[in-house]
Design a protein around this motif. Structure first.
Motif, mmCIF file in Angstrom:
data_model
loop_
_atom_site.group_PDB
_atom_site.id
_atom_site.type_symbol
_atom_site.label_atom_id
_atom_site.label_comp_id
_atom_site.label_asym_id
_atom_site.label_seq_id
_atom_site.Cartn_x
_atom_site.Cartn_y
_atom_site.Cartn_z
ATOM 1 N N GLN A 89 0.833 -1.211 0.000
ATOM 2 C CA GLN A 89 0.000 0.000 0.000
ATOM 3 C C GLN A 89 0.870 1.264 0.000
ATOM 4 O OE1 GLN A 89 -3.149 0.311 -0.520
ATOM 5 N NE2 GLN A 89 -3.272 2.504 -0.071
ATOM 6 N N ALA A 134 0.503 3.485 -3.305
ATOM 7 C CA ALA A 134 -0.959 3.395 -3.368
ATOM 8 C C ALA A 134 -1.496 3.565 -4.790
ATOM 9 C CB ALA A 134 -1.580 4.452 -2.460
ATOM 10 N N LEU A 177 -11.236 6.683 -3.781
ATOM 11 C CA LEU A 177 -10.842 5.322 -4.129
ATOM 12 C C LEU A 177 -12.052 4.607 -4.735
ATOM 13 C CD1 LEU A 177 -8.698 4.461 -1.000
ATOM 14 C CD2 LEU A 177 -7.908 4.501 -3.381
ATOM 15 N N PRO A 179 -14.292 5.960 1.369
ATOM 16 C CA PRO A 179 -12.814 5.906 1.417
ATOM 17 C C PRO A 179 -12.120 6.784 0.371
ATOM 18 C CG PRO A 179 -13.745 3.710 1.576
ATOM 19 C CD PRO A 179 -14.894 4.625 1.254
ATOM 20 N N HIS A 180 -11.203 7.579 0.853
ATOM 21 C CA HIS A 180 -10.379 8.454 0.016
ATOM 22 C C HIS A 180 -8.914 8.177 0.314
ATOM 23 C CE1 HIS A 180 -14.028 10.622 -0.849
ATOM 24 N NE2 HIS A 180 -13.391 11.577 -1.510
ATOM 25 N N LEU A 181 -8.088 8.414 -0.698
ATOM 26 C CA LEU A 181 -6.638 8.282 -0.525
ATOM 27 C C LEU A 181 -6.051 9.674 -0.319
ATOM 28 C CD1 LEU A 181 -4.032 6.495 -0.814
ATOM 29 C CD2 LEU A 181 -4.041 7.176 -3.227
ATOM 30 N N ASN A 189 1.262 7.855 2.229
ATOM 31 C CA ASN A 189 -0.189 8.016 2.096
ATOM 32 C C ASN A 189 -0.924 7.366 3.254
ATOM 33 O OD1 ASN A 189 -1.491 5.181 1.300
ATOM 34 N ND2 ASN A 189 0.526 5.291 0.331
ATOM 35 N N ILE A 209 -5.315 6.120 4.103
ATOM 36 C CA ILE A 209 -6.692 6.100 3.606
ATOM 37 C C ILE A 209 -7.583 6.724 4.692
ATOM 38 C CG2 ILE A 209 -8.624 4.588 2.968
ATOM 39 C CD1 ILE A 209 -6.493 2.752 1.668
#
Ligand code: AMP
Length: 282
Positions: free
Chosen positions: A149, A152, A248, A261-263, A278, A280
């Motif tokens: 990850q 990402a 995401l 969910p966002h990165l 990064n 999440i």
């Protein structure tokens, strides 16, 4: 453990594993292995009969002026680490072996997913990654492939490739392994001077600030990005390439208020070393 330096050598091993119905776990790496890679290899070894670790500093994913020539190459130590984590095969081909001719076939994921984040400053990077990973998938015939990850965007791009090209394998994504003080482990950390190593803590610390704000109720995407940028700027040695918050899995523009969910991803130069990190959110 077997070290295969040619495709022919690897094919012998893969054919025999396949003939006896064994599952294969593939861990693609560029070497200079550390605990981040070790976690991938350990997972592959525990979930598959045969674990293949590829070690290849892939020239097609490096742009002009990037660190292809200076990238650390430590094959002996890498083989020891891989074997210690349960690898059965290390595949360490030459560039000529992987790219026999200058005329070649590219595998490229198009669209914003490869143009945002690292794609902005490294426009040919992901085409190199998807091309070499396709070759490795075809050579190692993995049941499962292991990625971190830590990279990402690479994860999302490769997942898209696997889906679009119907690669018959399972993508296994492992969490980011960090140093005790929070710095994400990376082969490129060896470039850092002691002062830069200290300054590099600003990456994980600024992500933590955003996470704390998010958990404390701050859901506005622009505000969260602002918090990260402001904290990064408190470190005089840091030079921001990007800080971005994206949805995401497709890496599209963030919602104004984060609900799914966002990165939250960044690339920051510390001296001449470009580091990424990064988390999440949501
Ligand atoms: P690299 O050798 O940098 O190309 O990395 C090979 C694989 O190891 C990639 O899937 C990376 O995402 C993964 N990786 C690298 N660093 C870490 C880390 N700190 N934690 C987890 N996975 C990592």
């Amino acid at each position: 453990m077997k070290l295969c330096k040619t495709i022919a050598d690897l094919k012998v091993e893969i054919s025999s594993a396949k003939a006896s119905g064994k599952t294969i776990g593939l861990v693609p790496t560029m070497g200079a292995l550390h605990e981040g890679h070790a976690s991938l290899i350990g997972a592959a070894a525990s979930e598959n009969d045969i674990t293949v670790v590829s070690i290849f500093v892939n020239p097609t994913q490096f742009g002009e002026g990037e660190d292809l020539d200076s990238y650390p190459r430590t094959l002996d130590a890498d083989c020891k680490l891989a074997e210690g984590m349960g690898a059965d095969i290390v595949f360490a081909p030459t560039a000529k072996e992987m790219y026999p001719s200058e005329d070649m076939t590219w595998v490229e994921v198009t669209g914003d997913i490869t143009k945002v984040l690292c794609g902005r400053s490294r426009p040919i990077h992901f085409r190199g990654v998807t091309t070499v990973v396709s070759k490795l998938f075809n050579l190692a015939e993995p049941t499962r492939a292991y990625f971190g990850q830590k990279d990402a965007q690479q994860v999302q791009v490769l997942k898209r490739m696997v889906k679009d090209l119907f690669f018959n394998l399972e993508m296994r994504i492992m969490p980011i392994v960090r140093e005790a003080d929070g710095l994400a482990k990376s082969s490129r950390n060896t470039y850092l001077s002691p002062a830069e190593r200290q300054a590099a803590l600003i990456l994980s610390q600024s992500l933590k600030k955003a996470e704390e704000a998010f958990n404390g109720g701050e859901k506005a995407s622009s505000k969260l990005v602002e918090i990260v940028e402001a904290h990064l700027k408190t470190e005089p040695m840091s030079d921001i390439d990007y800080v971005e918050l994206l949805q995401l899995p497709d890496l599209t523009v963030a919602e104004t208020e984060i609900k799914k969910p966002h990165l939250l991803a960044m690339a920051v130069r510390i001296g001449s070393t470009r580091l990424i990190d990064n988390i999440i959110l949501g």
